[in-house]
Design a protein around this motif. Structure first.
Motif, PDB file in Angstrom:
ATOM      1  N   ASP A 122       3.142   8.211  -7.118  1.00  0.00           N
ATOM      2  CA  ASP A 122       2.558   6.867  -7.222  1.00  0.00           C
ATOM      3  C   ASP A 122       1.657   6.554  -6.036  1.00  0.00           C
ATOM      4  O   ASP A 122       0.686   5.800  -6.162  1.00  0.00           O
ATOM      5  N   TRP A 123       1.976   7.143  -4.875  1.00  0.00           N
ATOM      6  CA  TRP A 123       1.212   6.815  -3.666  1.00  0.00           C
ATOM      7  C   TRP A 123      -0.178   7.439  -3.674  1.00  0.00           C
ATOM      8  O   TRP A 123      -0.997   7.156  -2.800  1.00  0.00           O
ATOM      9  N   ASP A 124      -0.475   8.261  -4.681  1.00  0.00           N
ATOM     10  CA  ASP A 124      -1.853   8.737  -4.843  1.00  0.00           C
ATOM     11  C   ASP A 124      -2.765   7.586  -5.266  1.00  0.00           C
ATOM     12  O   ASP A 124      -3.962   7.596  -4.989  1.00  0.00           O
ATOM     13  N   LYS A 125      -2.190   6.593  -5.950  1.00  0.00           N
ATOM     14  CA  LYS A 125      -2.977   5.449  -6.431  1.00  0.00           C
ATOM     15  C   LYS A 125      -2.941   4.268  -5.466  1.00  0.00           C
ATOM     16  O   LYS A 125      -3.834   3.419  -5.489  1.00  0.00           O
ATOM     17  N   TYR A 126      -1.894   4.205  -4.643  1.00  0.00           N
ATOM     18  CA  TYR A 126      -1.748   3.069  -3.729  1.00  0.00           C
ATOM     19  C   TYR A 126      -1.972   3.575  -2.307  1.00  0.00           C
ATOM     20  O   TYR A 126      -1.242   4.426  -1.811  1.00  0.00           O
ATOM     21  N   LYS A 127      -2.996   3.046  -1.659  1.00  0.00           N
ATOM     22  CA  LYS A 127      -3.501   3.641  -0.419  1.00  0.00           C
ATOM     23  C   LYS A 127      -2.622   3.391   0.798  1.00  0.00           C
ATOM     24  O   LYS A 127      -2.671   4.134   1.775  1.00  0.00           O
ATOM     25  N   ILE A 128      -1.838   2.324   0.769  1.00  0.00           N
ATOM     26  CA  ILE A 128      -1.075   1.937   1.954  1.00  0.00           C
ATOM     27  C   ILE A 128       0.407   1.881   1.603  1.00  0.00           C
ATOM     28  O   ILE A 128       0.793   1.208   0.644  1.00  0.00           O
ATOM     29  N   LYS A 129       1.224   2.587   2.376  1.00  0.00           N
ATOM     30  CA  LYS A 129       2.679   2.478   2.212  1.00  0.00           C
ATOM     31  C   LYS A 129       3.184   1.579   3.335  1.00  0.00           C
ATOM     32  O   LYS A 129       3.350   2.016   4.469  1.00  0.00           O
ATOM     33  N   PRO A 130       3.420   0.304   3.032  1.00  0.00           N
ATOM     34  CA  PRO A 130       3.710  -0.654   4.107  1.00  0.00           C
ATOM     35  C   PRO A 130       5.038  -0.374   4.802  1.00  0.00           C
ATOM     36  O   PRO A 130       6.029  -0.002   4.177  1.00  0.00           O
ATOM     37  N   GLY A 131       5.016  -0.552   6.097  1.00  0.00           N
ATOM     38  CA  GLY A 131       6.233  -0.567   6.897  1.00  0.00           C
ATOM     39  C   GLY A 131       6.212  -1.837   7.727  1.00  0.00           C
ATOM     40  O   GLY A 131       5.162  -2.236   8.228  1.00  0.00           O
ATOM     41  N   ILE A 132       7.333  -2.488   7.852  1.00  0.00           N
ATOM     42  CA  ILE A 132       7.384  -3.771   8.546  1.00  0.00           C
ATOM     43  C   ILE A 132       8.324  -3.666   9.739  1.00  0.00           C
ATOM     44  O   ILE A 132       9.444  -3.170   9.626  1.00  0.00           O
ATOM     45  N   ALA A 133       7.850  -4.132  10.880  1.00  0.00           N
ATOM     46  CA  ALA A 133       8.681  -4.201  12.078  1.00  0.00           C
ATOM     47  C   ALA A 133       8.708  -5.642  12.554  1.00  0.00           C
ATOM     48  O   ALA A 133       7.677  -6.310  12.617  1.00  0.00           O
ATOM     49  N   LEU A 134       9.889  -6.114  12.869  1.00  0.00           N
ATOM     50  CA  LEU A 134      10.059  -7.475  13.362  1.00  0.00           C
ATOM     51  C   LEU A 134      10.003  -7.452  14.884  1.00  0.00           C
ATOM     52  O   LEU A 134      10.810  -6.785  15.534  1.00  0.00           O
ATOM     53  N   ILE A 135       9.018  -8.142  15.439  1.00  0.00           N
ATOM     54  CA  ILE A 135       8.864  -8.211  16.894  1.00  0.00           C
ATOM     55  C   ILE A 135       9.604  -9.449  17.375  1.00  0.00           C
ATOM     56  O   ILE A 135       9.175 -10.578  17.139  1.00  0.00           O
ATOM     57  N   SER A 136      10.740  -9.232  18.002  1.00  0.00           N
ATOM     58  CA  SER A 136      11.573 -10.363  18.404  1.00  0.00           C
ATOM     59  C   SER A 136      11.203 -10.897  19.780  1.00  0.00           C
ATOM     60  O   SER A 136      11.498 -12.044  20.100  1.00  0.00           O
ATOM     61  N   HIS A 137      10.546 -10.060  20.594  1.00  0.00           N
ATOM     62  CA  HIS A 137      10.249 -10.523  21.951  1.00  0.00           C
ATOM     63  C   HIS A 137       9.148  -9.657  22.555  1.00  0.00           C
ATOM     64  O   HIS A 137       9.161  -8.439  22.413  1.00  0.00           O
ATOM     65  N   GLU A 138       8.183 -10.295  23.198  1.00  0.00           N
ATOM     66  CA  GLU A 138       7.167  -9.594  23.974  1.00  0.00           C
ATOM     67  C   GLU A 138       7.348  -9.983  25.438  1.00  0.00           C
ATOM     68  O   GLU A 138       7.563 -11.157  25.750  1.00  0.00           O
TER      69      GLU A 138
END
Length: 298
Positions: A122-138
């Motif tokens: 399926d990823w041949d048709k969908y260009k971006i495989k999203p990954g999410i990171a939660l930034i709790s503190h800088e």
């Protein structure tokens, strides 16, 4: 009667929250009058909108069963939609439908959709495989400070901490006191902004989010001088601050499913205070992502 829902229905609700047209109203587990029986009946997800001054009601029904749905459910939806006067019906089954059910639904104008696990192909048709990171503190910390009295920098640690600083002949305090004051009162906001800008530049993937960054801030401070223990006066031309920025990052595990020819990526993160709910929609062969993160205080 208590309203009924489940995780599958809530996911379908999240998808339609993102896809909802402007001005439309989306309601989960809405109670609607059945004009045949006179009783109130529950619709899993209801969309109400107005098109060319005509009010329309779309009925979305969801089933998260262990096998495909048959004509029996479609027949129930045909009757239910008529008694509730729904303008459109969408039947969504996690496991899909048997062919006779699809054929019957098409005959009565009912749209049938499923939600299936994304496969590698399926990823041949969908260009971006999203990954999410939660930034709790800088955060950031000073890595080094150098004083320029000529064209060459002198590390701050080479000076005695009690070395006095003067501005146009008036003593301001020790070198340490002056640096701490100047950093707090004049540099904090500027460094916050620079750190944020640099983080945005470097983030192309989840690994980048975790990388520390280094920034340099140079301030020209005319009129300042140091009086050393050897009774030498050193005129300060500028001060260099080296700052290291870091982030506290938590990955949000993501699932990926295909729904109505679109890739749906979703995940949740819970902590002691908040629940973060992520949903992202991607059309095939498209560089753009649509979605949002809902944060709810527990």
């Amino acid at each position: 009667m208590p309203q009924r829902t489940n995780d599958f229905q809530k996911l379908i609700l999240r998808i339609h929250e993102i896809l909802l047209p402007d001005g439309a109203i989306l309601t989960e587990s809405k109670m609607i009058l059945d004009e045949y029986s006179g009783s109130m009946r529950e619709v899993d997800i209801c969309i109400e909108t107005t098109i060319i001054n005509q009010k329309l009601m779309f009925m979305i029904e969801c089933r998260d069963h262990s096998r495909k749905q048959s004509t029996e459910w479609i027949e129930q939806l045909i009757t239910k939609s008529k008694s509730l006067k729904a303008n459109k019906v969408i039947a969504i089954s996690h496991k899909g439908f048997y062919k006779p059910a699809i054929k019957l639904a098409q005959k009565h104008g009912i749209e049938t959709l499923d939600l299936i696990e994304a496969q590698n192909e399926d990823w041949d048709k969908y260009k971006i495989k999203p990954g999410i990171a939660l930034i709790s503190h800088e955060s950031y910390q000073l890595q080094g400070i150098s004083i320029y009295t000529t064209n060459s920098p002198i590390p701050l640690k080479q000076f005695d901490n009690s070395t006095p600083v003067y501005y146009q002949g008036e003593e301001l305090g020790s070198i340490i006191e002056f640096i701490e004051y100047y950093f707090k009162e004049h540099l904090t906001m500027e460094i916050d902004k620079k750190i944020g800008e640099e983080f945005k530049k470097m983030v192309n993937n989840l690994d980048d989010v975790r990388k520390p960054i280094q920034i340099e801030v140079i301030k020209h401070l005319a009129g300042l001088s140091l009086h050393t223990a050897k009774e030498t006066t050193l005129n300060i031309s500028k001060v260099q601050f080296i700052v290291i920025g870091t982030r506290e990052v938590t990955d949000i595990p993501m699932e990926h499913k295909v729904f109505d020819k679109q890739m749906i990526s979703f995940g949740k993160h819970l902590n002691s205070t908040y629940e973060h709910d992520v949903a992202i929609i991607q059309k095939p062969n498209c560089d753009n992502l649509t979605g949002n993160i809902k944060t709810v205080r527990k």
